[in-house]
Design a protein around this motif. Structure first.
Motif, PDB file in Angstrom:
ATOM      1  N   GLU A  13     -34.998  28.757 -10.720  1.00  0.00           N
ATOM      2  CA  GLU A  13     -36.062  28.518 -11.695  1.00  0.00           C
ATOM      3  C   GLU A  13     -36.616  29.842 -12.207  1.00  0.00           C
ATOM      4  O   GLU A  13     -36.872  30.763 -11.414  1.00  0.00           O
ATOM      5  N   GLY A  14     -36.813  29.936 -13.509  1.00  0.00           N
ATOM      6  CA  GLY A  14     -37.420  31.135 -14.081  1.00  0.00           C
ATOM      7  C   GLY A  14     -37.263  31.171 -15.586  1.00  0.00           C
ATOM      8  O   GLY A  14     -36.684  30.268 -16.200  1.00  0.00           O
ATOM      9  N   GLU A  15     -37.776  32.220 -16.188  1.00  0.00           N
ATOM     10  CA  GLU A  15     -37.667  32.408 -17.636  1.00  0.00           C
ATOM     11  C   GLU A  15     -36.277  32.944 -17.950  1.00  0.00           C
ATOM     12  O   GLU A  15     -36.079  34.132 -18.182  1.00  0.00           O
ATOM     13  N   LEU A  16     -35.320  32.051 -17.948  1.00  0.00           N
ATOM     14  CA  LEU A  16     -33.916  32.406 -18.126  1.00  0.00           C
ATOM     15  C   LEU A  16     -33.292  31.522 -19.192  1.00  0.00           C
ATOM     16  O   LEU A  16     -33.732  30.388 -19.417  1.00  0.00           O
ATOM     17  N   THR A  17     -32.245  32.018 -19.823  1.00  0.00           N
ATOM     18  CA  THR A  17     -31.391  31.157 -20.624  1.00  0.00           C
ATOM     19  C   THR A  17     -30.372  30.506 -19.696  1.00  0.00           C
ATOM     20  O   THR A  17     -30.187  30.936 -18.550  1.00  0.00           O
ATOM     21  N   MET A  18     -29.701  29.472 -20.184  1.00  0.00           N
ATOM     22  CA  MET A  18     -28.691  28.831 -19.360  1.00  0.00           C
ATOM     23  C   MET A  18     -27.577  29.813 -19.011  1.00  0.00           C
ATOM     24  O   MET A  18     -27.094  29.830 -17.878  1.00  0.00           O
ATOM     25  N   THR A  19     -27.182  30.645 -19.950  1.00  0.00           N
ATOM     26  CA  THR A  19     -26.122  31.628 -19.684  1.00  0.00           C
ATOM     27  C   THR A  19     -26.541  32.593 -18.586  1.00  0.00           C
ATOM     28  O   THR A  19     -25.758  32.913 -17.683  1.00  0.00           O
ATOM     29  N   GLU A  20     -27.782  33.067 -18.640  1.00  0.00           N
ATOM     30  CA  GLU A  20     -28.284  33.983 -17.617  1.00  0.00           C
ATOM     31  C   GLU A  20     -28.338  33.306 -16.251  1.00  0.00           C
ATOM     32  O   GLU A  20     -27.963  33.899 -15.230  1.00  0.00           O
ATOM     33  N   ALA A  21     -28.816  32.056 -16.233  1.00  0.00           N
ATOM     34  CA  ALA A  21     -28.936  31.328 -14.967  1.00  0.00           C
ATOM     35  C   ALA A  21     -27.560  31.096 -14.338  1.00  0.00           C
ATOM     36  O   ALA A  21     -27.383  31.260 -13.127  1.00  0.00           O
ATOM     37  N   VAL A  22     -26.592  30.702 -15.146  1.00  0.00           N
ATOM     38  CA  VAL A  22     -25.238  30.462 -14.629  1.00  0.00           C
ATOM     39  C   VAL A  22     -24.641  31.755 -14.082  1.00  0.00           C
ATOM     40  O   VAL A  22     -23.964  31.755 -13.052  1.00  0.00           O
ATOM     41  N   ALA A  23     -24.883  32.879 -14.760  1.00  0.00           N
ATOM     42  CA  ALA A  23     -24.365  34.159 -14.302  1.00  0.00           C
ATOM     43  C   ALA A  23     -24.948  34.514 -12.933  1.00  0.00           C
ATOM     44  O   ALA A  23     -24.238  35.010 -12.038  1.00  0.00           O
ATOM     45  N   ILE A  24     -26.239  34.261 -12.732  1.00  0.00           N
ATOM     46  CA  ILE A  24     -26.861  34.522 -11.426  1.00  0.00           C
ATOM     47  C   ILE A  24     -26.272  33.579 -10.369  1.00  0.00           C
ATOM     48  O   ILE A  24     -25.933  33.997  -9.258  1.00  0.00           O
ATOM     49  N   ALA A  25     -26.128  32.304 -10.740  1.00  0.00           N
ATOM     50  CA  ALA A  25     -25.605  31.322  -9.796  1.00  0.00           C
ATOM     51  C   ALA A  25     -24.199  31.660  -9.327  1.00  0.00           C
ATOM     52  O   ALA A  25     -23.861  31.520  -8.143  1.00  0.00           O
ATOM     53  N   THR A  26     -23.363  32.112 -10.237  1.00  0.00           N
ATOM     54  CA  THR A  26     -21.984  32.402  -9.876  1.00  0.00           C
ATOM     55  C   THR A  26     -21.862  33.703  -9.073  1.00  0.00           C
ATOM     56  O   THR A  26     -20.788  34.001  -8.561  1.00  0.00           O
ATOM     57  N   SER A  27     -22.970  34.451  -8.945  1.00  0.00           N
ATOM     58  CA  SER A  27     -22.919  35.702  -8.178  1.00  0.00           C
ATOM     59  C   SER A  27     -23.333  35.519  -6.722  1.00  0.00           C
ATOM     60  O   SER A  27     -23.422  36.506  -5.988  1.00  0.00           O
ATOM     61  N   LEU A  28     -23.582  34.281  -6.296  1.00  0.00           N
ATOM     62  CA  LEU A  28     -23.973  34.044  -4.897  1.00  0.00           C
ATOM     63  C   LEU A  28     -22.908  34.556  -3.955  1.00  0.00           C
ATOM     64  O   LEU A  28     -21.723  34.263  -4.111  1.00  0.00           O
ATOM     65  N   ALA A  29     -23.329  35.321  -2.945  1.00  0.00           N
ATOM     66  CA  ALA A  29     -22.374  35.877  -1.998  1.00  0.00           C
ATOM     67  C   ALA A  29     -22.697  35.382  -0.595  1.00  0.00           C
ATOM     68  O   ALA A  29     -23.818  35.023  -0.286  1.00  0.00           O
TER      69      ALA A  29
END
Length: 242
Positions: free
Chosen positions: A226-242
């Motif tokens: 959750e945050g002030e993000l676009t969908m593209t930004e949020a997906v990029a963060i999500a796919t970086s989970l390590a």
């Protein structure tokens, strides 16, 4: 295999909940009746289509019930319920924290929950870590990673548990997307969010206005970014989970 059969086989993958038994029994009876040698193949296919449609309406399986949004106004995805059936009631006042919420270090947080806590490489170490809602043995239900002074939040919880969050969305700004190979839901506008406790009670006092949110599940763990993000930004963060 024609197009209808392919669609039906793909649709069957969304049916993850075997209940209620009376519906399953009706479907079995329908399929047996339509399998007699004298019945033409196309009649069997359309009977199966009707049976699957009935199951979709009746079962509303957690995590795979997109059709529920058009039928009842309730969309269940993993451990989150989204309501679009009416205009949301905006929360007033300051929200209460989740049950027994407390700040902890990252190592202690990992010992406090029964699922792996993964950090998004795109964000790095969190500013704060919270755990909430312990059971009788001390296992906490939710772990939250806070970034940017709490303006960016990543909640994680066991997706095999009962629903944890309840959201109300007024417009059509809820859409399906992908995080890697996994289905995800994007809610692209601020919306009320409340906590559902272990007894299934909606904690109205926890209601707050949530920012845009991405929801996805990976290896049995549900994530809510959750945050002030676009969908593209949020997906990029999500796919970086390590």
């Amino acid at each position: 295999m024609d197009d209808l059969e392919r669609e039906l086989r793909a649709l069957s993958g969304w049916l993850e909940t075997p209940e209620p038994p009376e519906v399953a029994a009706q479907v079995r009876a329908r399929l047996v009746a339509t399998s007699a040698p004298a019945v033409r193949r196309h009649r069997w296919r359309y009977a199966l289509a009707a049976a699957l449609a009935a199951l979709l309406v009746a079962l509303l399986p957690p995590g795979r019930a997109a059709v529920a949004d058009t039928v009842t106004g309730l969309l269940r995805f993993a451990g989150i319920i989204i309501s679009t059936s009416s205009a949301p009631v905006l929360p007033t006042g300051s929200p209460s924290p989740l049950p027994a919420q407390r700040p902890v270090g990252l190592d202690e947080a990992q010992r406090s929950v029964r699922f792996p806590i993964r950090l998004p490489a795109a964000l790095g170490p969190p500013d704060r870590v919270l755990v909430a809602d312990p059971d009788d043995s001390g296992g906490h239900r939710v772990a939250s990673l806070l970034y940017q002074g709490g303006e960016l939040r990543l909640d994680a919880f066991d997706g095999r548990l009962d629903p944890v969050f309840f959201k109300e969305v007024a417009s059509a700004r809820t859409e399906w997307t992908q995080v890697g190979a996994a289905s995800a839901i994007w809610v692209g506008e601020p919306h009320p969010v409340s906590y559902l406790d272990r007894a299934g009670t909606l904690r109205q006092e926890s209601a707050r206005l949530s920012a845009a949110t991405l929801i996805w599940e990976d290896a049995g763990v549900v994530y809510r970014l959750e945050g002030e993000l676009t969908m593209t930004e949020a997906v990029a963060i999500a796919t970086s989970l390590a």
